[in-house]
Design an enzyme around this catalytic site. Structure first.
Site, PDB file in Angstrom:
ATOM      1  CG  HIS A   1      -4.691   1.825  -9.967  1.00  0.00           C
ATOM      2  ND1 HIS A   1      -3.965   2.504 -10.916  1.00  0.00           N
ATOM      3  CD2 HIS A   1      -4.602   2.557  -8.839  1.00  0.00           C
ATOM      4  CE1 HIS A   1      -3.466   3.597 -10.377  1.00  0.00           C
ATOM      5  NE2 HIS A   1      -3.835   3.652  -9.120  1.00  0.00           N
TER       6      HIS A   1
ATOM      7  CG  HIS B   1      -6.080  -1.331  -6.823  1.00  0.00           C
ATOM      8  ND1 HIS B   1      -4.734  -1.561  -6.629  1.00  0.00           N
ATOM      9  CD2 HIS B   1      -6.397  -0.252  -6.058  1.00  0.00           C
ATOM     10  CE1 HIS B   1      -4.261  -0.672  -5.764  1.00  0.00           C
ATOM     11  NE2 HIS B   1      -5.254   0.123  -5.395  1.00  0.00           N
TER      12      HIS B   1
ATOM     13  CB  ALA C   1      -0.923  -0.008   1.200  1.00  0.00           C
TER      14      ALA C   1
ATOM     15  CD  GLU D   1      -5.040   8.559  -1.281  1.00  0.00           C
ATOM     16  OE1 GLU D   1      -5.956   7.753  -1.074  1.00  0.00           O
ATOM     17  OE2 GLU D   1      -3.844   8.236  -1.292  1.00  0.00           O
TER      18      GLU D   1
ATOM     19  NE  ARG E   1      -7.738   4.980  -7.973  1.00  0.00           N
ATOM     20  CZ  ARG E   1      -7.318   4.375  -6.880  1.00  0.00           C
ATOM     21  NH1 ARG E   1      -7.909   3.291  -6.452  1.00  0.00           N
ATOM     22  NH2 ARG E   1      -6.295   4.854  -6.206  1.00  0.00           N
TER      23      ARG E   1
ATOM     24  NE  ARG F   1     -10.109   0.557  -2.503  1.00  0.00           N
ATOM     25  CZ  ARG F   1      -8.820   0.878  -2.383  1.00  0.00           C
ATOM     26  NH1 ARG F   1      -8.231   0.853  -1.219  1.00  0.00           N
ATOM     27  NH2 ARG F   1      -8.107   1.182  -3.448  1.00  0.00           N
TER      28      ARG F   1
END
Ligand SMILES: Cc1cc2nc3c(=O)[nH]c(=O)nc-3n(C[C@H](O)[C@H](O)[C@H](O)COP(=O)(O)OP(=O)(O)OC[C@H]3O[C@@H](n4cnc5c(N)ncnc54)[C@H](O)[C@@H]3O)c2cc1C
Length: 550
Positions: A247, A354, A53, A125, A293, A389
């Site tokens: 990802h 991911h 991570a 983020e 994303r 998520r």
């Protein structure tokens, strides 16, 4: 410390934790120190997603932030499917979890102020409306894993057994008893290839996600969904497996199988390019490379499939070399190792699986459908992530639910439990494999059809194709499993096939596009948001020969 019985193949602990990442280690450290605990890991003890991570852990840690805001951001990301109780529980327990980690000595990055005081440095983020991501430079997972491991190794009540791969759970029902408590697990000790019986009063699955089911993944090799598959075989319900997070930019290179090219590159102006050098993101979203994303991942997937190419490109070479060196030292150095100089040329990229949002259904205490079997971390489905998520919520979930589960186990200690008689693993009916190629071939085939047919963009037809293939593979693998000695590759393949089956089942049930599940046949989002829940009791289970185990 040895908890082995006279019989060489059996050991007894009060708690057996299957998995030694953020979730498993945190749980072990939160249990009472007079409990005998075993933590098993299937590879070396540091290996797992936690170690890799990069970004950090989200929590409300500043006065200008609030629980309400973190809750709202998580709900927004989750596409209407988050369980509000799970979100509230995770968020509200966040600061305490972070303080616990800081007290253990996790070296979180700090800012030094003019008055000489220090405070944690928090980043922001995607999806978070505040700065709330605490981190240890750009290697948070490594710092976390190393600190937790160090404490576990110094805890005299915890036995750490690396290179032990759990095969299956042992339950009262499987032994024909009048209860269905979880009683332990069989595990293959990879150092001597013996199958051991690990008896325990409480068993916790903390075995990580299942992203390895796809050809391209950011995850380490061990993310094969073992816990989900074992729980399913033991009778637990599983939920929302269709929500796999991809990802957008993983380095495409045969030797760099899981290296991420961080979103920060696009944040600093990197362009996504087709093989002929043209940009394409603006065709898909007016925000171009800075779209969320899942949109970027879908656009890349679309262009790759349209052109029939193996990768696209990410280019930041138009920025000054000094800027690239100073902003992306690790990424620059890693790419250079593979002969790619980011200051001069684009890097080949593919999207990569991911994060597994679905998993074993578990409650706020980590409890599953089976008595004394718990699930925490990425293997669990708590309802926190919903259909998508939010970045950095996953490590938080690992720590918060590990602490809650430890508390629950401690509170259950008043109920005395008896050790049951459990037979050793029986290998009398199996032989050595004569065709290992079946395993390696099926690994490749499975991961490729999952990528092609159950990946970022789905259709009914693609899912049906995958369904047919996985049915065949399940039969073939089961036949093989029933006849030959177990090996680590075979066990992982068996679990991957089960997880692939679960993903396909869930994806076929969802007749809408929501969050990470996008299908060209149902582009609309249904008015009512519902979890996909599947149960081994109602699913048709393949009739298989199994000569192993009781
Ligand atoms: C490259 C990358 C970057 C990420 N960045 C972030 C981030 O910045 N922030 C964030 O919140 N999340 C991030 N994530 C996600 C997060 O790291 C994971 O969700 C989290 O670490 C999962 O922890 P875990 O303890 O559940 O499992 P893991 O850390 O994956 O550990 C799994 C453990 O289970 C063991 N195991 C598995 N199967 C068996 C078996 N059959 N028998 C015995 N042991 C078994 C493994 O050996 C391992 O010890 C990232 C993930 C990756 C891959």
């Amino acid at each position: 410390m040895s908890n082995k019985l006279n019989n060489r193949q059996t050991s007894r602990h009060e708690v057996l934790i299957i998995g030694g990442g953020a979730a498993g280690l945190s749980l072990a450290l939160n249990l009472p120190t007079d409990m005998k605990v075993a933590v098993i890991t299937k590879d070396r003890d540091s290996e797992g997603s936690t170690y890799y991570a990069q970004g950090g852990i989200s929590a409300v840690l500043r006065a200008d932030d609030s629980f309400d805001s973190h809750i709202q951001d998580t709900l927004n990301a989750g596409g209407g499917l988050c369980d509000e109780k799970a979100v509230q529980f995770t968020v509200e327990n966040g600061p305490e979890a972070i303080n616990w980690l800081a007290d253990l000595g996790v070296p979180f990055s700090t800012d030094k102020h003019k008055n000489g005081k220090k405070s944690w440095h928090l980043t922001r983020e995607g999806g978070h409306s505040h700065r709330r991501v605490i981190h240890a430079a750009d290697a948070t997972g490594k710092a976390l894993q190393t600190t937790l491991l160090n404490h576990v190794k110094h805890s005299s009540n915890i036995e750490l057994l690396d290179h032990h791969i759990a095969i299956d759970l042992i339950t009262g029902e499987k032994l024909g008893l009048d209860h269905n408590r979880c009683l332990g697990a069989y595990a293959l000790n990879k150092s001597n290839m013996q199958v051991e019986t690990l008896q325990a009063h409480y068993v916790v699955l903390a075995s990580g996600g299942a992203s390895k089911v796809y050809l391209y993944t950011s995850n380490p090799d061990g993310s094969t969904g073992d816990g989900i598959a074992m729980a399913w075989r033991a009778g637990c319900r599983v939920s929302n497996m269709e929500f796999m997070q991809f990802h957008p930019t993983c380095l495409y290179h045969p030797d760099a199988k899981s290296f991420l090219l961080s979103e920060a590159l696009r944040g600093e102006g990197a362009h996504l390019l087709l093989p002929d050098g043209t940009r394409f993101m603006h065709k898909f979203d007016e925000r171009g490379e800075l779209a969320p994303r899942d949109i970027v991942a879908r656009a890349i997937d679309h262009e790759m499939k349209r052109l029939g190419v193996d990768c696209l490109y990410l280019d930041i070479s138009h920025k000054p070399a000094a800027f690239i060196h100073s902003h992306f030292p690790t990424i620059y150095a890693k790419c250079l190792e593979y002969g790619i100089d980011l200051t001069r040329e684009p890097a080949p990229i593919v999207p990569a699986a991911h994060y597994t949002c679905g998993g074993i259904i578990s409650d706020l205490h980590g409890r599953t459908d089976i008595v004394n079997l718990y699930a925490i971390g990425e293997t669990a489905f708590t309802g926190l992530h919903g259909a998508n998520r939010m970045a950095s919520n996953s490590l938080l979930e690992c720590i918060v639910f590990a602490r809650a589960t430890a508390k629950h186990i401690e509170q259950s200690l008043n109920t005395p439990l008896q050790w049951c008689l459990i037979n050793d693993w029986d290998e009398s009916q199996v032989t050595n494999s004569d065709e290992e190629v079946v395993v390696s071939h099926n690994w490749d085939e499975l991961r490729r059809f999952m990528w092609d047919y159950v990946g970022i963009v789905r259709t009914d037809k693609r899912l049906q194709r995958a369904r047919r293939r996985v049915d065949l593979l399940l039969l073939e693998i089961d036949e093989y499993y029933g006849n030959f000695h177990v090996s680590s590759d075979l066990l992982e393949l068996r679990n991957l096939a089960t997880v692939a089956d679960l993903i396909i089942r869930c994806a076929m049930q969802r007749k809408e596009s929501r969050g990470l599940h996008y299908t060209l046949d149902y582009l609309q989002q249904n008015e009512k948001a519902e979890n996909t829940v599947i149960s081994p009791e109602t699913a048709s289970i393949n009739n298989t020969t199994n000569n192993q185990a009781p």
